[in-house]
Enzyme design. Structure first.
Site, PDB file in Angstrom:
ATOM      1  N   GLY A  31      71.689  50.115 -22.961  1.00 44.56           N
ATOM      2  CA  GLY A  31      71.680  48.091 -23.264  1.00 44.56           C
ATOM      3  C   GLY A  31      72.018  47.307 -22.019  1.00 44.56           C
ATOM      4  N   LEU A  33      69.265  45.986 -21.485  1.00 48.17           N
ATOM      5  CA  LEU A  33      68.456  46.379 -19.963  1.00 48.17           C
ATOM      6  C   LEU A  33      67.871  45.336 -19.157  1.00 48.17           C
ATOM      7  CD1 LEU A  33      66.226  48.842 -23.048  1.00 48.17           C
ATOM      8  CD2 LEU A  33      68.668  49.087 -21.475  1.00 48.17           C
ATOM      9  N   HIS A  37      66.539  49.499 -15.140  1.00 49.17           N
ATOM     10  CA  HIS A  37      66.824  50.459 -16.638  1.00 49.17           C
ATOM     11  C   HIS A  37      64.863  50.685 -17.055  1.00 49.17           C
ATOM     12  CE1 HIS A  37      70.389  48.751 -18.466  1.00 49.17           C
ATOM     13  NE2 HIS A  37      70.587  50.114 -18.402  1.00 49.17           N
ATOM     14  N   GLN A  61      83.182  56.283 -22.032  1.00 51.54           N
ATOM     15  CA  GLN A  61      83.737  56.475 -20.842  1.00 51.54           C
ATOM     16  C   GLN A  61      84.542  55.058 -19.874  1.00 51.54           C
ATOM     17  OE1 GLN A  61      79.559  56.578 -20.956  1.00 51.54           O
ATOM     18  NE2 GLN A  61      79.644  55.142 -18.989  1.00 51.54           N
ATOM     19  N   LYS A 151      72.276  53.767  -8.902  1.00 43.93           N
ATOM     20  CA  LYS A 151      72.919  52.942  -9.032  1.00 43.93           C
ATOM     21  C   LYS A 151      74.145  53.703  -8.616  1.00 43.93           C
ATOM     22  CE  LYS A 151      74.642  48.453  -9.998  1.00 43.93           C
ATOM     23  NZ  LYS A 151      75.657  49.122 -10.364  1.00 43.93           N
ATOM     24  N   SER A 187      72.367  44.660 -12.713  1.00 41.92           N
ATOM     25  CA  SER A 187      73.616  46.017 -13.507  1.00 41.92           C
ATOM     26  C   SER A 187      73.919  44.459 -14.396  1.00 41.92           C
ATOM     27  CB  SER A 187      74.651  45.835 -13.182  1.00 41.92           C
ATOM     28  OG  SER A 187      76.325  45.611 -13.733  1.00 41.92           O
ATOM     29  N   SER A 188      74.053  45.812 -15.992  1.00 39.70           N
ATOM     30  CA  SER A 188      74.107  44.479 -16.937  1.00 39.70           C
ATOM     31  C   SER A 188      75.227  43.691 -17.009  1.00 39.70           C
ATOM     32  CB  SER A 188      74.223  45.753 -18.388  1.00 39.70           C
ATOM     33  OG  SER A 188      73.170  47.012 -18.505  1.00 39.70           O
TER      34      SER A 188
HETATM   35  P1  AMP Z   1      73.308  52.141 -17.653  1.00 46.74           P
HETATM   36  O1  AMP Z   1      72.963  51.178 -19.383  1.00 46.74           O
HETATM   37  O2  AMP Z   1      74.598  50.935 -16.485  1.00 46.74           O
HETATM   38  O3  AMP Z   1      74.302  52.901 -18.450  1.00 46.74           O
HETATM   39  O4  AMP Z   1      72.741  52.595 -16.779  1.00 46.74           O
HETATM   40  C1  AMP Z   1      71.308  53.758 -17.441  1.00 46.74           C
HETATM   41  C2  AMP Z   1      71.083  53.669 -16.701  1.00 46.74           C
HETATM   42  O5  AMP Z   1      70.092  53.019 -15.547  1.00 46.74           O
HETATM   43  C3  AMP Z   1      71.490  54.967 -15.121  1.00 46.74           C
HETATM   44  O6  AMP Z   1      70.664  56.175 -15.142  1.00 46.74           O
HETATM   45  C4  AMP Z   1      71.673  54.178 -14.609  1.00 46.74           C
HETATM   46  O7  AMP Z   1      72.005  54.605 -12.719  1.00 46.74           O
HETATM   47  C5  AMP Z   1      70.267  52.854 -15.021  1.00 46.74           C
HETATM   48  N1  AMP Z   1      70.428  51.841 -13.877  1.00 46.74           N
HETATM   49  C6  AMP Z   1      71.668  50.806 -13.838  1.00 46.74           C
HETATM   50  N2  AMP Z   1      71.322  49.702 -13.071  1.00 46.74           N
HETATM   51  C7  AMP Z   1      70.376  49.950 -11.948  1.00 46.74           C
HETATM   52  C8  AMP Z   1      69.650  49.596 -11.278  1.00 46.74           C
HETATM   53  N3  AMP Z   1      69.841  48.659 -10.792  1.00 46.74           N
HETATM   54  N4  AMP Z   1      68.856  50.173 -10.565  1.00 46.74           N
HETATM   55  C9  AMP Z   1      68.084  51.437 -10.994  1.00 46.74           C
HETATM   56  N5  AMP Z   1      68.626  52.203 -12.290  1.00 46.74           N
HETATM   57  C10 AMP Z   1      69.634  51.264 -12.468  1.00 46.74           C
END
Ligand code: AMP
Length: 280
Positions: A31, A33, A37, A61, A151, A187-188
């Site tokens: 989330g 987002l 994402h 995790q 990433k 990044s979130s």
């Molecule tokens: P997360 O919500 O951080 O667990 O990320 C969910 C998915 O989004 C994972 O596959 C991450 O690698 C991808 N993701 C997160 N940040 C980025 C980004 N800046 N560019 C591309 N994919 C991302």
């Protein structure tokens, strides 16, 4: 978009679609987002008839309680973004739906060296936690295609291994890192940076690029020392800044032109831990 809270209801809808020969793409997230994402949702829409996105902040995790408790939650905004993207299904389970016995369980995944290096070294147990939730999501959803971001380069490798270990019939597609205009990887966790930290944060990517540009003419250890000094001068605390072979993440100091490498970093700005990488 239909929002599901239980595996049971999601599975029965997906089974129905699969029987009609429709393909399913899956984008797992925690989330908050952003465009990173959303780039994965775009990719899923190109490959598949239907897209499932999941939002679940997976306690298994996190090896740092504060990081888990302060992880940003923006569910209503996320739902709006997913609607705008034309995502078909959102899976939004509770913790007890994913871990019904009150704990993530004991299952251990034989990931080998990949879970011991880099992120694995600094976040013990992290990748086992990633696999616990991914195994549950994948074995229920059984997507044709799975979309993840580079990433989290090491996470992509771990999930690829998980697909092999569990003999899951899903193809992993990885997508490039989406960045802010100043280079900071989206990044979130960026939401938790103070304005002062946010203005310094792009230095991570700048230093990675500087190493990449010079690695064929200068010694990696010297380049690394210069980057570490520049980052520490600006208040970063570095967990690692490593050059590794892209195929198996073996760390090395020696760059050879014919090999593909990835340069990976994890560093704290205040309490916020940022990761990034570039392929070389
Ligand atoms: P997360 O919500 O951080 O667990 O990320 C969910 C998915 O989004 C994972 O596959 C991450 O690698 C991808 N993701 C997160 N940040 C980025 C980004 N800046 N560019 C591309 N994919 C991302």
């Amino acid at each position: 978009m239909i929002i599901f809270k239980t595996f049971r209801n999601l599975n029965s809808t997906l089974q129905h679609l699969k029987k009609q020969g429709k393909s399913i793409g899956f984008v797992p997230t925690m989330g908050a987002l952003h465009e990173g994402h959303l780039s994965l949702l775009d990719l899923a829409a190109k490959h598949n008839d239907y897209t499932v996105c999941s939002i679940f902040v997976n306690p298994a995790q996190f090896n740092n309680r504060e990081d888990f408790e302060k992880y940003p939650l923006t569910v209503s905004h996320d739902i709006q973004l997913l609607e705008e993207k034309g995502c078909h299904f959102l899976f939004l389970p509770s913790e007890s739906e994913v871990y019904p016995n009150g704990s993530p369980g004991q299952k251990h995944f034989r990931l080998g060296n990949i879970e011991r290096v880099l992120e694995g070294e600094y976040r013990p147990g992290h990748f086992q936690g990633v696999c616990l939730v991914m195994e549950k999501l994948l074995s229920n959803i059984k997507p044709d295609d799975l979309f993840m971001g580079r990433k989290d380069f090491q996470q992509c490798m771990v999930v690829k291994k998980l697909l092999q270990l569990e003999r899951l019939d899903t193809t992993l597609h990885t997508a490039p890192t989406v960045r802010e205009s100043d280079g900071l990887a989206k990044s979130s966790r960026n939401l938790r940076l103070s304005p002062a930290e946010r203005s310094i944060a792009p230095l991570i990517y700048k230093e990675l690029k500087k190493i990449k540009e010079n690695i064929s003419v200068k010694n990696f250890n010297d380049l690394r020392a210069e980057a570490v000094a520049a980052l520490e001068k600006n208040g970063f605390k570095i967990d690692y800044l490593s050059l590794a072979t892209a195929k198996d993440l073996q760390s090395t100091d020696h760059y050879m032109e014919k090999e593909e490498y990835v340069l990976l970093i994890a560093a704290y700005l205040g309490n916020i831990r940022l990761i990034d990488n570039v392929l070389i």
